[in-house]
Design a protein around this motif. Structure first.
Motif, mmCIF file in Angstrom:
data_model
loop_
_atom_site.group_PDB
_atom_site.id
_atom_site.type_symbol
_atom_site.label_atom_id
_atom_site.label_comp_id
_atom_site.label_asym_id
_atom_site.label_seq_id
_atom_site.Cartn_x
_atom_site.Cartn_y
_atom_site.Cartn_z
ATOM 1 N N ARG A 45 -2.529 -10.741 7.829
ATOM 2 C CA ARG A 45 -1.588 -9.666 8.344
ATOM 3 C C ARG A 45 -1.282 -8.637 7.181
ATOM 4 O O ARG A 45 -0.976 -9.166 6.027
ATOM 5 N N THR A 46 -1.384 -7.387 7.633
ATOM 6 C CA THR A 46 -1.353 -6.275 6.294
ATOM 7 C C THR A 46 -0.431 -5.402 6.736
ATOM 8 O O THR A 46 -0.108 -5.112 8.013
ATOM 9 N N PHE A 47 0.062 -4.740 5.875
ATOM 10 C CA PHE A 47 1.306 -3.632 6.152
ATOM 11 C C PHE A 47 0.489 -2.386 6.530
ATOM 12 O O PHE A 47 -0.489 -2.213 6.134
ATOM 13 N N VAL A 48 1.164 -1.677 7.432
ATOM 14 C CA VAL A 48 0.847 -0.383 8.347
ATOM 15 C C VAL A 48 1.641 0.582 7.565
ATOM 16 O O VAL A 48 1.336 1.541 7.119
ATOM 17 N N ALA A 49 2.924 0.541 8.064
ATOM 18 C CA ALA A 49 3.844 1.638 7.803
ATOM 19 C C ALA A 49 5.342 1.148 7.625
ATOM 20 O O ALA A 49 5.699 -0.012 8.376
ATOM 21 N N GLY A 50 6.077 1.613 6.862
ATOM 22 C CA GLY A 50 7.609 1.568 6.841
ATOM 23 C C GLY A 50 8.540 2.521 6.801
ATOM 24 O O GLY A 50 8.066 3.848 6.461
ATOM 25 N N ILE A 51 9.768 2.373 7.346
ATOM 26 C CA ILE A 51 10.713 3.346 7.200
ATOM 27 C C ILE A 51 12.065 2.923 6.953
ATOM 28 O O ILE A 51 12.581 1.778 7.590
ATOM 29 N N THR A 52 13.092 3.585 6.135
ATOM 30 C CA THR A 52 14.287 3.156 5.782
ATOM 31 C C THR A 52 15.049 3.539 6.993
ATOM 32 O O THR A 52 14.941 4.714 7.742
ATOM 33 N N TRP A 53 15.792 2.496 7.180
ATOM 34 C CA TRP A 53 16.955 2.666 8.356
ATOM 35 C C TRP A 53 17.784 3.804 8.465
ATOM 36 O O TRP A 53 18.216 4.582 9.361
ATOM 37 N N SER A 54 18.161 4.168 7.284
ATOM 38 C CA SER A 54 19.550 5.068 6.900
ATOM 39 C C SER A 54 18.770 6.804 6.670
ATOM 40 O O SER A 54 18.982 7.457 7.387
ATOM 41 N N GLY A 55 17.874 6.715 5.688
ATOM 42 C CA GLY A 55 17.267 7.927 5.247
ATOM 43 C C GLY A 55 16.205 8.487 5.813
ATOM 44 O O GLY A 55 15.895 9.592 5.786
ATOM 45 N N GLY A 56 15.506 7.421 6.775
ATOM 46 C CA GLY A 56 14.212 7.910 7.465
ATOM 47 C C GLY A 56 12.955 8.125 6.567
ATOM 48 O O GLY A 56 12.065 8.724 6.679
ATOM 49 N N ASN A 57 13.183 7.633 5.041
ATOM 50 C CA ASN A 57 11.971 7.718 4.042
ATOM 51 C C ASN A 57 10.846 6.878 4.729
ATOM 52 O O ASN A 57 10.905 5.764 5.568
ATOM 53 N N THR A 58 9.591 7.243 4.443
ATOM 54 C CA THR A 58 8.481 6.711 5.171
ATOM 55 C C THR A 58 7.352 6.323 4.318
ATOM 56 O O THR A 58 7.369 6.878 3.141
ATOM 57 N N TYR A 59 6.733 5.319 4.385
ATOM 58 C CA TYR A 59 5.402 5.007 3.483
ATOM 59 C C TYR A 59 4.547 4.233 4.324
ATOM 60 O O TYR A 59 4.819 3.722 5.308
ATOM 61 N N SER A 101 16.318 -5.209 2.884
ATOM 62 C CA SER A 101 15.998 -4.375 1.509
ATOM 63 C C SER A 101 16.147 -2.934 1.834
ATOM 64 O O SER A 101 15.993 -2.372 3.007
ATOM 65 N N ARG A 102 16.611 -2.150 0.669
ATOM 66 C CA ARG A 102 16.747 -0.569 0.996
ATOM 67 C C ARG A 102 15.636 -0.053 0.592
ATOM 68 O O ARG A 102 15.596 1.273 0.644
ATOM 69 N N THR A 103 14.647 -0.598 0.140
ATOM 70 C CA THR A 103 13.471 0.125 -0.440
ATOM 71 C C THR A 103 12.286 -0.581 0.573
ATOM 72 O O THR A 103 12.156 -1.689 0.850
ATOM 73 N N ILE A 104 11.245 0.362 0.710
ATOM 74 C CA ILE A 104 10.422 -0.163 1.861
ATOM 75 C C ILE A 104 9.371 -1.116 1.079
ATOM 76 O O ILE A 104 8.681 -0.914 -0.291
ATOM 77 N N ALA A 105 9.507 -2.288 1.651
ATOM 78 C CA ALA A 105 8.479 -3.339 1.252
ATOM 79 C C ALA A 105 7.110 -3.307 1.903
ATOM 80 O O ALA A 105 7.106 -2.838 3.147
ATOM 81 N N THR A 106 6.042 -3.845 1.135
ATOM 82 C CA THR A 106 4.758 -3.731 1.757
ATOM 83 C C THR A 106 4.423 -5.131 1.907
ATOM 84 O O THR A 106 3.121 -5.535 2.618
ATOM 85 N N GLU A 107 5.122 -6.129 1.467
ATOM 86 C CA GLU A 107 4.226 -7.605 1.322
ATOM 87 C C GLU A 107 4.977 -8.099 2.655
ATOM 88 O O GLU A 107 6.046 -8.129 2.733
#
Length: 124
Positions: A45-59, A101-107
């Motif tokens: 399983r691998t990371f595709v995309a993430g978003i912070t719940w409050s600020g909407g930052n994406t990765y 977590s408040r920062t986007i995790a990829t693992e």
């Protein structure tokens, strides 16, 4: 506890589009980041995309950058994954996940809550 339910998977032709949804319930206040991961047959399983719940930052993972868009609708406690220009190699089970977590995790191990997954098949 947080419960996650994905929907929107299906069969699509190469070059087509799909939108996945993930509805969260339970202890929503715990959520800092939500993300999408995928697992292709015979692969990890691998990371595709993430978003912070409050600020909407994406990765995004490099493999989907420019083709996939993650977004959130806080009022509905729901995130989405808009997938455009789909390729055969995007075929996988897609999982929604959440972490305090408040920062986007990829693992994978950084996420505490997981949905049951939804199948996306890209084939002609």
């Amino acid at each position: 506890q947080v419960q996650l339910v994905e929907s929107g998977g299906g069969l699509v032709q190469p070059g087509g589009s799909l939108r996945l949804s993930c509805a969260a319930s339970g202890s929503i206040f715990e959520i800092g980041v939500m993300g999408w991961h995928r697992q292709a047959p015979g692969k990890e399983r691998t990371f595709v995309a993430g978003i912070t719940w409050s600020g909407g930052n994406t990765y995004y993972a490099d493999t989907v950058k420019g083709r996939f868009t993650i977004s959130r609708e806080n009022a509905k406690s729901t995130i989405y994954l808009q997938m455009d220009s789909l390729k055969r190699e995007d075929t996988a089970v897609y999982y929604c996940a959440a972490t305090p977590s408040r920062t986007i995790a990829t693992e994978e191990y950084e996420y505490d809550y997981w949905g049951q997954g939804t199948q996306v098949t890209v084939s002609s």
